[in-house]
Write a protein that holds these residues in place. Sequence first.
Motif, mmCIF file in Angstrom:
data_model
loop_
_atom_site.group_PDB
_atom_site.id
_atom_site.type_symbol
_atom_site.label_atom_id
_atom_site.label_comp_id
_atom_site.label_asym_id
_atom_site.label_seq_id
_atom_site.Cartn_x
_atom_site.Cartn_y
_atom_site.Cartn_z
ATOM 1 N N UNK A 155 0.987 -1.254 0.115
ATOM 2 C CA UNK A 155 -0.081 -0.013 0.046
ATOM 3 C C UNK A 155 1.027 1.136 0.198
ATOM 4 N N UNK A 156 1.837 1.167 0.835
ATOM 5 C CA UNK A 156 2.753 2.573 1.021
ATOM 6 C C UNK A 156 3.323 2.925 -0.163
ATOM 7 N N UNK A 157 4.090 1.877 -0.539
ATOM 8 C CA UNK A 157 4.998 1.765 -1.992
ATOM 9 C C UNK A 157 4.085 2.475 -2.917
ATOM 10 N N UNK A 185 -6.408 -0.013 -4.161
ATOM 11 C CA UNK A 185 -5.775 0.305 -2.965
ATOM 12 C C UNK A 185 -6.312 -0.845 -1.657
ATOM 13 N N UNK A 186 -7.669 -1.051 -1.879
ATOM 14 C CA UNK A 186 -8.288 -2.062 -1.026
ATOM 15 C C UNK A 186 -7.543 -3.473 -1.005
ATOM 16 N N UNK A 187 -7.393 -3.700 -2.370
ATOM 17 C CA UNK A 187 -6.713 -4.931 -2.899
ATOM 18 C C UNK A 187 -5.329 -4.977 -1.841
ATOM 19 N N UNK A 238 -4.699 -12.948 -0.467
ATOM 20 C CA UNK A 238 -4.977 -12.760 -1.977
ATOM 21 C C UNK A 238 -6.136 -11.954 -2.128
ATOM 22 N N UNK A 239 -6.493 -11.432 -3.326
ATOM 23 C CA UNK A 239 -7.641 -10.657 -3.670
ATOM 24 C C UNK A 239 -8.174 -11.145 -5.067
ATOM 25 N N UNK A 267 0.047 -16.298 -7.363
ATOM 26 C CA UNK A 267 -0.829 -15.024 -7.929
ATOM 27 C C UNK A 267 -1.267 -14.536 -6.786
ATOM 28 N N UNK A 268 -1.233 -13.208 -6.744
ATOM 29 C CA UNK A 268 -1.678 -12.301 -5.505
ATOM 30 C C UNK A 268 -3.203 -11.819 -6.077
ATOM 31 N N UNK A 269 -3.371 -11.462 -6.996
ATOM 32 C CA UNK A 269 -4.508 -10.818 -7.604
ATOM 33 C C UNK A 269 -5.101 -11.499 -8.707
ATOM 34 N N UNK A 270 -6.284 -12.096 -8.770
ATOM 35 C CA UNK A 270 -7.247 -12.338 -9.904
ATOM 36 C C UNK A 270 -8.127 -11.536 -10.499
ATOM 37 N N UNK A 271 -8.172 -11.433 -11.633
ATOM 38 C CA UNK A 271 -9.161 -10.527 -12.196
ATOM 39 C C UNK A 271 -10.116 -11.456 -13.357
#
Length: 716
Positions: free
Chosen positions: A259-261, A310-312, A321-322, A374-378
Amino acid sequence: MQNNFLDTPIEYLKGVGPQRSDLLKKELNIFTFNDLITFYPFRYVDRTKFYKVKEITVDLPYVQLRGKITDVEIVGKNKGKRLIAHFNDETGTIELVWFQGIKWITEKFKPNTEFIVFGKPTLFNNKFNIAHPEIEEVSDENTRLAAALQPVYNTTEKLKSRGLESKGILRLQKALIPLIKNKIPETLSSQIINGLKLISREEALKNIHLPENPELLKKAELRLKFEELFFIQLRLLKAKQIRQKTYSGFVFSTVGNYFNEFYNKHLPFQLTNAQKRVIKEIRNDMGSGKQMNRLLQGDVGSGKTLVALMTILIALDNGYQACLMAPTEILSNQHFNTLSRLLKDMDIQVALLTGSTKTSERKQIHQGLQNGEIKILVGTHALLEDEVQFNNLGMVVIDEQHRFGVAQRARMWKKTSSPSPTLPKSENMSGASLPHILVMTATPIPRTLAMTLYGDLDTSVIDEMPPGRKQITTVHNFDSKRLRVFAFMKEQIKAGRQIYVVYPLIEESEKLDLKNLMDGYESIVREFPLPQYRVSIVHGQMKSGDKDWEMQRFVKGETQIMVATTVIEVGVDVPNATVMMIENAERFGLSQLHQLRGRVGRGDNQSFCILMSSYKLSADAKTRIDTMVRTNDGFEIAEVDLRLRGPGDITGTQQSGIADLHIADLVKDAQLLQLARDTASKILADDATLEKAENLAIALQLANFNKNRPNWSRIS
Ligand code: ADP
Ligand code: MG
């Protein structure tokens, strides 16, 4: 015990034999006394007033007269045969005309008898007449009944053929109402009834069908509307309460590196205050230990995607994961590209899964999700398939445009490997942690609809546009202005801009629409020839690879004009596009038009929306177009849309149960809805389990509702 009476099968009512009861069941879903008594009139005819013959004017929809019939004649032959009765009062004469039932009517007329006549006057040959009036002999009973507000009921052709026209249904109500005396249990507490000065349920049911006077009718409506809205809100709030008690959410206590980066190094612009506020609301939820179920509303272009991202990132910071689910493939691609672009300098693996993902790739994705790489799946609905299992899914974002049903939302709950891969049937998952859920709507939805459709969710609203946005100028042109519109488009292209030209697509006539689109495409290509101009085309019947290729050409600026159907309606983001030209704008719904317009005005340049239409416009189409020209405010547009279409026609309302509103109206009763919600919320705050004696009636009624319903508490 009292309830048993209302559960009495409808065939036990005087005047309802086996045939009528069958029809009542089939046509109107009326099975019991309760069903009949809650089958409310949809309007009333005011028969409290008597007119004199000489007071009749052309613009009176109905008149009620009192007088005598002096003579009767039959004129004409065969089809033109009709009965004319001359009806007098002390001020004049009017003709009553019957084309049918002549014999029956003739027998009814006795000379020197006073009649009450009711019907619609029409002017014919300079004389007023009333065709097929209602007519009753004057008697004490008839005079009393006539001089009232008469209810009008919806009915069907089949029912009418069995004598159950509106009048016939009224006869049934009249048979039932004397029987309900002292048999109608109260469903609200005396605190509510006294506090809001409501009349009793029994009084209300009586007066809704046979109003003693206009004041009592108003009170009856108020009472029944309030009750209806109150129990919907109570159910929603109760569902929310149960969910919060039964399940916990993963606690996202840290805001960490990701988030911060992103915030410090890669965020391409300043967040708007509204975005900041909403992110804070979401963070509070996710840190609370409760499972978040939040609705994020914001106008087209208000920057919801960034809030989602940003929520993810917060979920990722906490080791989870999100996923981000969208209703169409194009939109999923777009989200995938946006997220990939924004995250390109960070070490985060994002994957895309849609219906057209190849099997080999699919396998890799399944693996990557399970081992946590995999951290984010769309993706699209494809995310809901059973093989898709995460290692530790903590956050689900649903970009919805009212296309996902409640049931589908609920399926996201079983996506994480702990504690068990099967979806629990009831609340026996007590104590389990569930992923947080953020639902985003593509265009704003009206407040009353949000309160009912998503009434068990918390709501965040982005009520501010990113800075520097210019208002989009919207104009309406008839087809005759086409050449001027083309000239304007050429100017824009010369200035380096890009243009959408959109054609309607209506499912029932896909072939016709495609032809319409192809014809349009050809005329555009003729008007904008190579090599100076390049035109892309995208429509629903293209292979998704081809669609994507054409789309990308436009996104990269290789083509200047994109001819398309509404497949580009949501999400597409090309800041250089400044003109949205919509063909046959009269065929689009309001929210669709607004969503399409939102495709332009995304960059620094002044943008335009051009609504083309034929000269023939229905009143509603004209209102839609005028509204678009008048305002850019999606919240305002949503309200007009609701007023025009009614809640039942807005997609997504069907499963929610609000389509079954019997008497309340989400447009007219907005204030009452708020009152109902506040009242329900106060009661639950004071007596969460509805155990107090004073709330017994409410608890019983709620239990009644829940008997045959799915468990809403589990559904986000
Ligand atoms: P929507 O709410 O319709 O989904 P998007 O998330 O697609 O809107 O955002 C619309 C456009 O505005 C995108 O191009 C996005 O990059 C841009 N945007 C979002 N937030 C801001 C901001 N705070 N400042 C400037 N531009 C922004
Ligand atoms: Mg969006």
